[in-house]
Design an enzyme around this catalytic site. Structure first.
Site, PDB file in Angstrom:
ATOM      1  CB  SER A 144      -9.990   1.850 -21.845  1.00 51.84           C
ATOM      2  OG  SER A 144      -9.958   0.794 -20.908  1.00 51.84           O
ATOM      3  CE  LYS A 151     -10.549   0.556 -12.956  1.00 53.12           C
ATOM      4  NZ  LYS A 151     -10.639  -0.345 -14.111  1.00 53.12           N
ATOM      5  CE  LYS A 169     -11.172  -8.681 -13.550  1.00 51.30           C
ATOM      6  NZ  LYS A 169     -12.343  -7.824 -13.813  1.00 51.30           N
ATOM      7  CB  SER A 170      -7.954  -7.926 -19.748  1.00 50.19           C
ATOM      8  OG  SER A 170      -7.929  -7.099 -18.620  1.00 50.19           O
ATOM      9  CG  ASP A 174      -7.550  -3.023 -12.498  1.00 47.35           C
ATOM     10  OD1 ASP A 174      -8.386  -2.239 -11.998  1.00 47.35           O
ATOM     11  OD2 ASP A 174      -7.827  -3.784 -13.439  1.00 47.35           O
ATOM     12  NE  ARG A 232     -10.212  -6.201 -23.946  1.00 48.03           N
ATOM     13  CZ  ARG A 232     -10.443  -5.860 -22.673  1.00 48.03           C
ATOM     14  NH1 ARG A 232     -10.656  -6.801 -21.754  1.00 48.03           N
ATOM     15  NH2 ARG A 232     -10.464  -4.588 -22.316  1.00 48.03           N
TER      16      ARG A 232
END
Length: 429
Positions: free
Chosen positions: A169, A338, A22-23, A311, A27
């Site tokens: 972050s 979250k 997902k991250s 997570d 991006r």
């Protein structure tokens, strides 16, 4: 609302592929939208959050074609436009935070970003304050530091921006993706210790692929000015956060499973799940691009610092319930910010199953009870809780009913099918 009915499962077996990260997908699609030319995102995550980034980038001018057959997204980027409507980013905090900064570079006018109930409670003020230091006008429509966020088109001025590192972050990622548009070099100074550092490493990794140069400094980062994003072809690796549920299931239940598309050299912080289960006593095998598990294993409780791995908290909490002795999760105040307050949710819901679990300001203390019983659980529309509680249900006596199954579409859309393919006794009602 769909219910997930989970029953005790005696055996898991098979070969499955970890869903894409997902991250990295977020991006990659945003970076490609800023690059002048055509990029291909190969093996992207087709989850609701990442599709929110696709929607947001389209609203800001990118032309994005989604090719399900080839499993790739073709992105023609490089020209930001003023959106012709409010940008609704659903439940995606990453999309909201990164695009808030990027929206300042539209040619004229304003962009308005909002999302669902959960998103409209997420803190945004530290990012808004940081943007103000750079001459960017962005504010909460309610003047309380939460979405809807209104962003005015404007040039970046200034070569220093100060921001806290311990809230999210994503704020720092957002600035890193914006600041190459500054005419001069900019120093990001962190005024408090950085939490969730591996997510910044992911940002640096992908920005480097797009040709963006950023250096680490003693107290933050130096982003070089006047840089241009270059179009790329990018293959998205597997997601360790999502794979943590498969790993936990294999460790807790009699199993012989192989999880492919997990790379041993990944920069993802949640790769820590491998060392966590090993430290607890699971002798799993890690290869270059896959993990092999032959469970079940007798686990012992350990202490886990979750500063960089928020997570993984629900997964670790479930593992702790079945471990011998005490498992302590600490350094996780930010886990409360979250999709829901995950510390409280884990404590409240796992107690319903008979867990001995105590909530602390920054974490959880879990005393292993070895056996849980089925219960009806609330997941607060949080995808990670749905999946972690499913694993608890597979090991628990009786039937576990989990509300809000549809939340998994955010990060692991085919979670139920993958678990069923391994032999998990679960169904959606």
């Amino acid at each position: 609302m769909y219910l997930l009915i989970v029953k005790k499962t005696d055996r898991l077996e098979g070969i499955v592929k970890a869903p894409p990260s997902k991250s990295y997908t977020h991006r990659a699609v945003i970076g490609a939208s800023l690059a002048d030319g055509v990029s291909r995102i190969i093996n992207p995550l087709w989850g609701a959050d990442c599709l929110s980034s696709v929607h947001g980038c389209r609203m800001l001018g990118a032309n994005i074609e989604l090719d399900k057959e080839k499993d790739e997204w073709i992105v023609k980027g490089g020209e930001l436009k003023t959106p012709d409507n409010i940008i609704d980013i659903g439940n995606s905090g990453t999309t909201l935070r990164i695009l808030t900064s990027i929206a300042s570079q539209i040619p004229k006018g304003y962009a308005i970003l909002t999302g669902d109930d959960s998103i409209r409670k997420r803190p945004m003020q530290p990012l808004l304050d940081a943007l103000k230091q750079l001459n960017i006008e962005a504010f909460s429509s309610k003047l309380d530091g939460t979405a809807p966020i209104i962003v005015k088109s404007g040039k970046i001025y200034g070569n220093v921006v100060k921001i806290r590192g311990d809230i999210s972050s994503q704020f720092i990622t957002s600035l890193m993706m914006l600041l190459p548009f500054n005419k001069e070099d900019t120093e990001i100074i962190l005024t408090s210790p950085l939490k969730s550092k591996p997510y910044i490493d992911i940002t640096l990794d992908i920005l480097n692929k797009f040709g963006i140069k950023i250096d680490k400094t003693d107290n933050g980062f130096l982003v070089y000015g006047n840089q241009k994003y270059k179009p790329i072809d990018y293959i998205v690796e597997g997601d360790y956060s999502s794979a943590s549920y498969l790993i936990a299931a294999g460790v807790l239940i009699n199993s012989n499973i192989t999880i492919e598309n997990l790379f041993a050299n990944s920069k993802q912080g949640d790769k820590a799940i491998i060392n966590i289960v090993k430290e607890m006593g699971a002798d799993i095998k890690v290869k270059k691009d896959k993990v092999i598990i032959e469970g079940e294993y007798s686990l012992k409780g350990i202490d886990v610092d979750v500063k960089d791995i928020p997570d993984l908290v629900p997964t670790i909490a479930v593992l702790g319930c079945f471990a011998e002795g005490k498992t302590e999760i600490y350094n996780g105040e930010h886990v409360r910010l979250k999709e829901c307050d995950r510390l409280r949710a884990c404590a409240v819901e796992l107690k319903k199953m008979g867990a001995d679990i105590e909530e602390k300001p920054d974490g959880l203390i879990i005393r292993g009870v070895k056996k849980l019983k089925g219960a009806k659980l609330n997941t607060y529309h949080d995808h990670r809780l749905v999946m972690a509680f499913t694993i608890a249900g597979l090991k628990a006596e009786g039937e576990t009913i989990i509300e809000g199954e549809e939340a998994v579409k955010i990060s692991f859309p085919n979670f139920v099918d993958v678990m069923k393919s391994l032999g998990a006794n679960i169904e959606v009602k």
